[in-house]
Design a protein around this motif. Structure first.
Motif, PDB file in Angstrom:
ATOM      1  N   ILE A   1      70.699  66.993  13.488  1.00 21.71           N
ATOM      2  CA  ILE A   1      70.213  67.138  14.859  1.00 21.71           C
ATOM      3  C   ILE A   1      71.349  67.604  15.762  1.00 21.71           C
ATOM      4  O   ILE A   1      71.190  68.537  16.552  1.00 21.71           O
ATOM      5  N   TRP A   2      72.501  66.956  15.641  1.00 22.43           N
ATOM      6  CA  TRP A   2      73.656  67.293  16.479  1.00 22.43           C
ATOM      7  C   TRP A   2      74.080  68.749  16.310  1.00 22.43           C
ATOM      8  O   TRP A   2      74.361  69.443  17.276  1.00 22.43           O
ATOM      9  N   GLU A   3      74.106  69.209  15.073  1.00 21.67           N
ATOM     10  CA  GLU A   3      74.637  70.540  14.802  1.00 21.67           C
ATOM     11  C   GLU A   3      73.614  71.663  14.945  1.00 21.67           C
ATOM     12  O   GLU A   3      73.987  72.794  15.266  1.00 21.67           O
ATOM     13  N   ASN A   4      72.326  71.357  14.741  1.00 24.05           N
ATOM     14  CA  ASN A   4      71.354  72.452  14.621  1.00 24.05           C
ATOM     15  C   ASN A   4      70.174  72.439  15.591  1.00 24.05           C
ATOM     16  O   ASN A   4      69.371  73.376  15.583  1.00 24.05           O
ATOM     17  N   SER A   5      70.040  71.410  16.422  1.00 21.53           N
ATOM     18  CA  SER A   5      68.871  71.384  17.312  1.00 21.53           C
ATOM     19  C   SER A   5      68.974  72.484  18.366  1.00 21.53           C
ATOM     20  O   SER A   5      70.068  72.831  18.831  1.00 21.53           O
ATOM     21  N   GLU A   6      67.834  73.020  18.739  1.00 22.44           N
ATOM     22  CA  GLU A   6      67.779  74.128  19.699  1.00 22.44           C
ATOM     23  C   GLU A   6      68.364  73.738  21.044  1.00 22.44           C
ATOM     24  O   GLU A   6      69.143  74.496  21.647  1.00 22.44           O
ATOM     25  N   ILE A   7      68.010  72.558  21.538  1.00 24.79           N
ATOM     26  CA  ILE A   7      68.504  72.129  22.850  1.00 24.79           C
ATOM     27  C   ILE A   7      70.024  72.025  22.849  1.00 24.79           C
ATOM     28  O   ILE A   7      70.697  72.504  23.763  1.00 24.79           O
ATOM     29  N   PHE A   8      70.572  71.413  21.808  1.00 27.97           N
ATOM     30  CA  PHE A   8      72.016  71.233  21.750  1.00 27.97           C
ATOM     31  C   PHE A   8      72.734  72.584  21.678  1.00 27.97           C
ATOM     32  O   PHE A   8      73.766  72.793  22.318  1.00 27.97           O
ATOM     33  N   LYS A   9      72.176  73.516  20.909  1.00 32.76           N
ATOM     34  CA  LYS A   9      72.776  74.845  20.816  1.00 32.76           C
ATOM     35  C   LYS A   9      72.709  75.564  22.163  1.00 32.76           C
ATOM     36  O   LYS A   9      73.663  76.243  22.562  1.00 32.76           O
ATOM     37  N   ASP A  10      71.581  75.440  22.860  1.00 32.05           N
ATOM     38  CA  ASP A  10      71.441  76.061  24.178  1.00 32.05           C
ATOM     39  C   ASP A  10      72.525  75.572  25.130  1.00 32.05           C
ATOM     40  O   ASP A  10      73.168  76.360  25.834  1.00 32.05           O
ATOM     41  N   LEU A  11      72.724  74.261  25.165  1.00 32.21           N
ATOM     42  CA  LEU A  11      73.656  73.673  26.120  1.00 32.21           C
ATOM     43  C   LEU A  11      75.112  74.033  25.829  1.00 32.21           C
ATOM     44  O   LEU A  11      75.973  73.924  26.700  1.00 32.21           O
ATOM     45  N   ARG A  12      75.376  74.466  24.616  1.00 30.31           N
ATOM     46  CA  ARG A  12      76.733  74.887  24.245  1.00 30.31           C
ATOM     47  C   ARG A  12      76.950  76.386  24.457  1.00 30.31           C
ATOM     48  O   ARG A  12      78.057  76.880  24.298  1.00 30.31           O
ATOM     49  N   ASN A  13      75.891  77.081  24.814  1.00 29.03           N
ATOM     50  CA  ASN A  13      75.963  78.528  25.018  1.00 29.03           C
ATOM     51  C   ASN A  13      76.123  78.821  26.511  1.00 29.03           C
ATOM     52  O   ASN A  13      75.169  79.138  27.212  1.00 29.03           O
ATOM     53  N   PHE A  14      77.339  78.700  27.008  1.00 26.92           N
ATOM     54  CA  PHE A  14      77.591  78.812  28.436  1.00 26.92           C
ATOM     55  C   PHE A  14      77.206  80.174  29.010  1.00 26.92           C
ATOM     56  O   PHE A  14      76.900  80.293  30.190  1.00 26.92           O
ATOM     57  N   LYS A  15      77.215  81.206  28.176  1.00 28.77           N
ATOM     58  CA  LYS A  15      76.873  82.543  28.647  1.00 28.77           C
ATOM     59  C   LYS A  15      75.402  82.655  29.041  1.00 28.77           C
ATOM     60  O   LYS A  15      75.013  83.606  29.731  1.00 28.77           O
ATOM     61  N   SER A  16      74.596  81.704  28.618  1.00 27.86           N
ATOM     62  CA  SER A  16      73.163  81.753  28.920  1.00 27.86           C
ATOM     63  C   SER A  16      72.768  80.907  30.131  1.00 27.86           C
ATOM     64  O   SER A  16      71.590  80.822  30.472  1.00 27.86           O
ATOM     65  N   TYR A  17      73.750  80.275  30.781  1.00 24.32           N
ATOM     66  CA  TYR A  17      73.441  79.464  31.961  1.00 24.32           C
ATOM     67  C   TYR A  17      72.936  80.373  33.076  1.00 24.32           C
ATOM     68  O   TYR A  17      73.389  81.510  33.236  1.00 24.32           O
ATOM     69  N   LYS A  18      71.998  79.880  33.856  1.00 28.55           N
ATOM     70  CA  LYS A  18      71.328  80.687  34.870  1.00 28.55           C
ATOM     71  C   LYS A  18      71.816  80.383  36.286  1.00 28.55           C
ATOM     72  O   LYS A  18      72.556  79.440  36.516  1.00 28.55           O
ATOM     73  N   GLY A  19      71.327  81.203  37.222  1.00 27.44           N
ATOM     74  CA  GLY A  19      71.605  80.978  38.635  1.00 27.44           C
ATOM     75  C   GLY A  19      73.085  80.995  38.965  1.00 27.44           C
ATOM     76  O   GLY A  19      73.879  81.681  38.320  1.00 27.44           O
ATOM     77  N   LYS A  20      73.468  80.224  39.986  1.00 29.50           N
ATOM     78  CA  LYS A  20      74.862  80.182  40.418  1.00 29.50           C
ATOM     79  C   LYS A  20      75.788  79.701  39.303  1.00 29.50           C
ATOM     80  O   LYS A  20      76.909  80.181  39.174  1.00 29.50           O
ATOM     81  N   CYS A  21      75.317  78.757  38.505  1.00 35.84           N
ATOM     82  CA  CYS A  21      76.171  78.232  37.436  1.00 35.84           C
ATOM     83  C   CYS A  21      76.589  79.341  36.469  1.00 35.84           C
ATOM     84  O   CYS A  21      77.744  79.412  36.051  1.00 35.84           O
TER      85      CYS A  21
END
Length: 357
Positions: free
Chosen positions: A295-315
């Motif tokens: 879960i830690w290594e492969n879950s979609e949510i966890f992978k999303d949150l580690r992909n800083f280039k995909s953060y939206k808006g001002k962030c």
């Protein structure tokens, strides 16, 4: 998996049952809440699974973990595996006997919750007369037994005027550290959305924290669920022409970074659901059916949150993205999208600032 994305701090919600009914509770705990479905043996299996992966801090939380009868058996087992076992309590059930059991299980640290400098303020926030006295009594017992403890303080508009005084009380009680929590509107906290501290006040409070922390030698200070503090610190230090050295806590989770959900921390609830942090509604998987490491290594949510280039808006446009990141749980609670911008930050990134003609 990148070395930086290893669990260093895991909160395990051992039960949702609680003797209080606090206005901001992330899981809406009370006496009638579920105890969850982990047997003692299943709990030990989970701890072994975690220990085989890494050796993080494991915080036995709730609800109120002292309402779980096998809590010290679980704590002692975790210690035997090399995990740094801690506990989060509201303090009301702490006794001499409890302190002795904490010592036997080698509980490294206990966190107590103090949300006001007086009984009137704290008890209103905790929705329970006598809860302030319970915290003070627990702190006295911890000092008597040599049990290290820190104090967490949560704030909304109803108690924000009491922040400085609450800090002074936490310090006077002998706490090792003081964590100032800025509310994330999840669980029962959704019902007090109108009480959330404004962006402008947020900035002023974090500025106060910065000034206070610079002067403080007796107690460690950390703002929590306030990732933009890690933007404010370098901003202020640069403006002052000084380097701000922050002392570290041996069980600290973030180093010098703001939101660390799914990066170095996570929550496992009392039903086995793994979530990026204690304030996320969304589930990345369940340890009853899927190994924790997977879960830690492969879950979609966890992978999303580690992909800083995909953060939206001002962030996504912010030059402080890598040290702040914005509160992902707060973005999800307010916008329904955990990749959206931090809704309680009033900073405008340089690349979005209007340039003069």
């Amino acid at each position: 998996m990148a070395d930086e994305f290893v669990p260093k701090w895991i909160a395990w919600e051992t039960t949702q049952k609680c003797n209080l009914k606090c206005v901001h509770c992330r899981c809406s705990s009370e006496m009638t809440s579920s105890e969850g479905d982990f047997t003692t043996e299943e709990g030990k299996k989970l701890l072994k699974e975690i220990a085989d992966f890494s050796k993080p801090v494991v915080v036995l939380s709730g609800g109120e973990p002292l309402m779980r009868k096998d809590i010290f058996e679980l704590a002692g087992y975790g210690t035997s595996l090399g995990l740094r076992m801690c506990m989060a309590s509201n303090g009301a059930l702490v006794t001499d006997e409890v302190c002795e059991k904490m010592k036997e299980a080698d509980i490294k640290m206990v966190s107590l919750s103090l949300d006001g400098s007086t009984a009137a303020v704290h008890d209103n926030f905790r929705q329970c007369p006598g809860s302030f006295d319970g915290v003070v009594r627990a702190a006295e017992l911890f000092r008597k037994h040599g049990q290290k403890f820190l104090i967490n303080s949560s704030f909304t508009k109803r108690n924000q005027a009491d922040i400085a005084n609450t800090f002074k009380v936490a310090k006077s009680l002998g706490a090792t550290a003081w964590y100032m929590f800025m509310i994330v509107p999840t669980g029962r906290g959704e019902e007090i959305m109108s009480e959330l501290i404004s962006k402008e006040d947020y900035e002023e409070i974090l500025d106060w924290h910065y000034q206070q922390e610079k002067m403080e030698d007796d107690i460690l200070m950390r703002p929590t669920c306030a990732p933009h503090y890690y933007r404010i610190v370098p901003q202020k230090a640069k403006a002052e022409g000084a380097k701000f050295e922050r002392r570290s806590l041996t069980f600290s989770t973030g180093g010098g970074k703001g939101c660390i959900a799914a990066q170095t921390i996570c929550l496992i609830d009392c039903f086995g659901n793994v979530k990026p942090c204690s304030y996320f509604h969304r589930t990345a998987g369940n340890v009853k059916t899927t190994p924790f490491r997977e879960i830690w290594e492969n879950s979609e949510i966890f992978k999303d949150l580690r992909n800083f280039k995909s953060y939206k808006g001002k962030c996504g446009q912010c030059e402080y993205l890598n040290v702040c990141g914005g509160c992902r749980a707060r973005a999800d609670a307010v916008y329904g999208d955990y990749m959206e911008e931090e809704p309680f930050c009033n900073y405008v990134p340089i690349r979005l600032q209007k340039t003069a003609p």
